[in-house]
Design a protein around this motif. Structure first.
Motif, PDB file in Angstrom:
ATOM      1  N   GLY A   1       5.467  19.978 -10.685  1.00 37.76           N
ATOM      2  CA  GLY A   1       5.786  18.700 -10.035  1.00 37.76           C
ATOM      3  C   GLY A   1       6.795  17.917 -10.869  1.00 37.76           C
ATOM      4  O   GLY A   1       6.985  18.211 -12.059  1.00 37.76           O
ATOM      5  N   HIS A   2       7.453  16.955 -10.245  1.00 33.96           N
ATOM      6  CA  HIS A   2       8.372  16.118 -11.023  1.00 33.96           C
ATOM      7  C   HIS A   2       8.481  14.724 -10.412  1.00 33.96           C
ATOM      8  O   HIS A   2       8.137  14.513  -9.248  1.00 33.96           O
ATOM      9  N   CYS A   3       8.965  13.794 -11.220  1.00 34.00           N
ATOM     10  CA  CYS A   3       9.264  12.438 -10.735  1.00 34.00           C
ATOM     11  C   CYS A   3      10.673  12.467 -10.174  1.00 34.00           C
ATOM     12  O   CYS A   3      11.609  12.861 -10.881  1.00 34.00           O
ATOM     13  N   TYR A   4      10.849  12.036  -8.958  1.00 35.38           N
ATOM     14  CA  TYR A   4      12.172  12.165  -8.330  1.00 35.38           C
ATOM     15  C   TYR A   4      13.217  11.283  -9.020  1.00 35.38           C
ATOM     16  O   TYR A   4      14.405  11.581  -9.000  1.00 35.38           O
ATOM     17  N   VAL A   5      12.774  10.211  -9.660  1.00 35.81           N
ATOM     18  CA  VAL A   5      13.726   9.296 -10.325  1.00 35.81           C
ATOM     19  C   VAL A   5      14.270   9.930 -11.611  1.00 35.81           C
ATOM     20  O   VAL A   5      15.485   9.983 -11.837  1.00 35.81           O
TER      21      VAL A   5
ATOM     22  N   MET B   1       0.821  -1.223   0.000  1.00 33.15           N
ATOM     23  CA  MET B   1       0.000   0.000   0.000  1.00 33.15           C
ATOM     24  C   MET B   1       0.854   1.271   0.000  1.00 33.15           C
ATOM     25  O   MET B   1       0.375   2.348  -0.313  1.00 33.15           O
ATOM     26  N   ASN B   2       2.128   1.156   0.392  1.00 31.85           N
ATOM     27  CA  ASN B   2       2.989   2.338   0.413  1.00 31.85           C
ATOM     28  C   ASN B   2       3.645   2.617  -0.932  1.00 31.85           C
ATOM     29  O   ASN B   2       4.494   3.507  -1.047  1.00 31.85           O
ATOM     30  N   ALA B   3       3.281   1.837  -1.933  1.00 29.48           N
ATOM     31  CA  ALA B   3       3.855   2.064  -3.262  1.00 29.48           C
ATOM     32  C   ALA B   3       3.188   3.287  -3.887  1.00 29.48           C
ATOM     33  O   ALA B   3       2.228   3.182  -4.657  1.00 29.48           O
ATOM     34  N   GLY B   4       3.686   4.440  -3.510  1.00 28.20           N
ATOM     35  CA  GLY B   4       3.120   5.701  -3.999  1.00 28.20           C
ATOM     36  C   GLY B   4       3.858   6.200  -5.223  1.00 28.20           C
ATOM     37  O   GLY B   4       4.361   5.404  -6.028  1.00 28.20           O
ATOM     38  N   CYS B   5       3.950   7.523  -5.346  1.00 29.98           N
ATOM     39  CA  CYS B   5       4.632   8.111  -6.508  1.00 29.98           C
ATOM     40  C   CYS B   5       4.897   9.569  -6.163  1.00 29.98           C
ATOM     41  O   CYS B   5       4.009  10.242  -5.616  1.00 29.98           O
ATOM     42  N   SER B   6       6.091  10.063  -6.473  1.00 30.38           N
ATOM     43  CA  SER B   6       6.395  11.444  -6.076  1.00 30.38           C
ATOM     44  C   SER B   6       5.524  12.443  -6.829  1.00 30.38           C
ATOM     45  O   SER B   6       5.289  13.554  -6.352  1.00 30.38           O
TER      46      SER B   6
ATOM     47  N   LYS C   1       5.932  18.608 -14.663  1.00 28.33           N
ATOM     48  CA  LYS C   1       6.352  19.761 -15.477  1.00 28.33           C
ATOM     49  C   LYS C   1       7.204  19.330 -16.672  1.00 28.33           C
ATOM     50  O   LYS C   1       7.136  19.950 -17.733  1.00 28.33           O
ATOM     51  N   ASN C   2       8.000  18.278 -16.523  1.00 26.51           N
ATOM     52  CA  ASN C   2       8.857  17.877 -17.645  1.00 26.51           C
ATOM     53  C   ASN C   2       8.023  17.303 -18.791  1.00 26.51           C
ATOM     54  O   ASN C   2       8.228  17.657 -19.952  1.00 26.51           O
TER      55      ASN C   2
END
Ligand code: 13P
Ligand code: SF4
Length: 309
Positions: A169-173, A81-86, A150-151
Motif C-alpha cells: 500500500g502507499h500514500c497517494y500524496v 466524515m469523508n476525510a479518509g486516507c489512501s 510499503k515505503n
C-alpha cells in the motif's frame, strides 16, 4: 457586527467544554484555532489524557477513531466524515485476513493509518515517529508482517535490519513525489538540506538528509540553522515551519506553485465552517462498538508501552 467564525467556534467550545485537536496537514486557519496541533502519535496521546467532554479531531477519520478508542467516554467528532486516507483504502479487511493467514503465528505490525477493523487484527500499531523503535523490540524469532505502507515498511526494515513481509500500500500524496524533482532542486539550492516523511519512495529517502514524522521534521527545522530547506511531504506542514523560521525559504517538492499536488485531498476536506457545525449540531460523531474499542485498544496501548519505555 456579526461575530467571526473563529469567535463563534471559541464561544461554543467553551460552552460545551470541547477541544480541537488538529493535524499538521490541516489548513492554517484550523491549526491556528486548535487547542493542540500534532502528528498522529502526539494527537493520540493528547486525546487519551484530555478531560474535555468533546474532542473535535481536525484530521482524518483513523485519527478520530484512535481518539475514541483511547478515550471512549468522550464524544469525538470529525469535521468531514469523508476525510479518509489512501492507506486505509489500500488494506481491505478480507484481503488482509487472508494475508495474515498465509503465515504461521505472525506478529502483525500495523501503521496507525489503517481502519479500525485492521487494527483489531493487529499485534501492535505504529506511527512514523515510533515504528523503528517498536519493530526493533520485537523478539527475533517472530515473523513480522508490516501493513499497509510499503515505503514506511521498507524504511523500517532498513533501519532495524529486521526481515519483514510488507503489504503493498502507499500514500497517494507522498508516493507521487519523485527523486528527479529533488535532484533538480538540489542543483538550484545546493546548500539546502532535503527533509522527507518516511511515506516517500525509497529513492527519495536515499537522497534525504533527514527522515521523520511531521513533528520530527518540524524539530529538525527548529534545531538547525539553514536558510533554505527542501521539504518532501504534505504542504500543511509549512505553516508551522514558517512560524518557527519566518526568514527561511521552504521549498516544497515538487515545487510547482500552480499545482496543489501535495495537498492531501482528505485532510483538506475540513474547514472552519464544518468545525462550527460539529460544535453546534453535534454532527459527524465517531461511533464505535464496545468490541471495536476493546479489540483495537490492545495493539494501540501496546504501541504506547513500547514507544514510551
Ligand atoms: P504523521 O504520523 O507524521 O503525523 O503522519 C500521518 C500522515 O497521515 C502522514 O501522511
Ligand atoms: Fe493518508 Fe497520505 Fe493523506 Fe496522510 S497524506 S492522511 S497518509 S492520504
Amino acid at each position: 457586527m456579526d461575530k467571526s467564525i473563529e469567535e463563534k467556534i471559541k464561544k461554543l467550545k467553551k460552552e460545551k467544554n470541547a477541544i480541537i485537536l488538529a493535524h499538521y496537514y490541516q489548513v492554517p486557519e484550523i491549526q491556528d484555532i486548535a487547542d493542540y496541533v500534532g502528528d498522529s502519535y502526539a494527537l493520540a496521546k493528547y486525546a487519551k489524557s484530555t478531560e474535555a467532554d468533546i474532542i473535535i479531531l481536525a484530521g482524518v477519520k483513523f485519527m478520530a477513531e484512535t481518539a475514541k478508542v483511547l478515550n471512549p467516554t468522550k464524544r469525538v467528532f470529525i469535521p468531514d466524515m469523508n476525510a479518509g486516507c489512501s492507506l486505509v483504502d489500500a488494506a481491505p479487511v478480507e484481503e488482509f485476513k487472508n494475508w495474515i493467514n498465509i503465515f504461521h503465528n505472525p506478529f502483525v505490525v500495523t501503521y496507525i493509518n489503517s481502519s479500525i477493523e485492521i487494527k483489531m487484527l493487529s499485534d501492535v500499531i505504529v506511527t512514523s515517529s515510533n515504528a523503528v523503535k517498536i519493530v526493533s523490540k520485537i523478539p527475533e524469532d517472530k515473523t513480522i508482517l508490516f501493513a499497509p505502507d510499503k515505503n514506511l515498511g521498507n524504511y523500517v526494515m532498513q533501519k532495524t535490519n529486521r526481515n519483514m513481509q510488507i503489504w503493498d500500500g502507499h500514500c497517494y500524496v507522498h508516493d507521487q513525489l519523485i527523486a528527479e524533482q529533488i535532484i533538480n532542486l538540489k542543483k538550484q539550492y545546493v546548500d539546502a538540506p532535503v527533509i522527507a516523511h518516511p511515506e516517500c519512495q525509497p529513492t527519495i529517502l536515499a537522497i534525504s538528509d533527514f527522515i521523520g514524522s511531521t513533528s520530527a521534521l518540524l524539530d529538525y527545522v527548529k534545531n538547525t540553522n539553514f536558510d533554505k530547506y527542501i521539504i518532501a511531504t504534505e504542504t500543511g506542514i509549512l505553516h508551522q515551519m514558517k512560524k518557527i523560521k519566518p526568514d527561511a525559504k521552504f521549498i516544497i517538492v515538487p515545487a510547482n506553485e500552480t499545482c496543489s499536488c501535495n495537498d492531501c485531498m482528505f485532510m483538506k476536506l475540513n474547514t472552519l465552517e464544518k468545525i462550527y457545525d460539529n460544535l453546534l449540531l453535534e454532527n459527524n460523531e465517531i461511533l464505535l462498538t464496545d468490541e471495536q474499542i476493546n479489540k483495537a485498544k490492545i495493539p494501540i496501548m501496546r504501541m504506547m508501552e513500547m514507544a514510551e519505555n
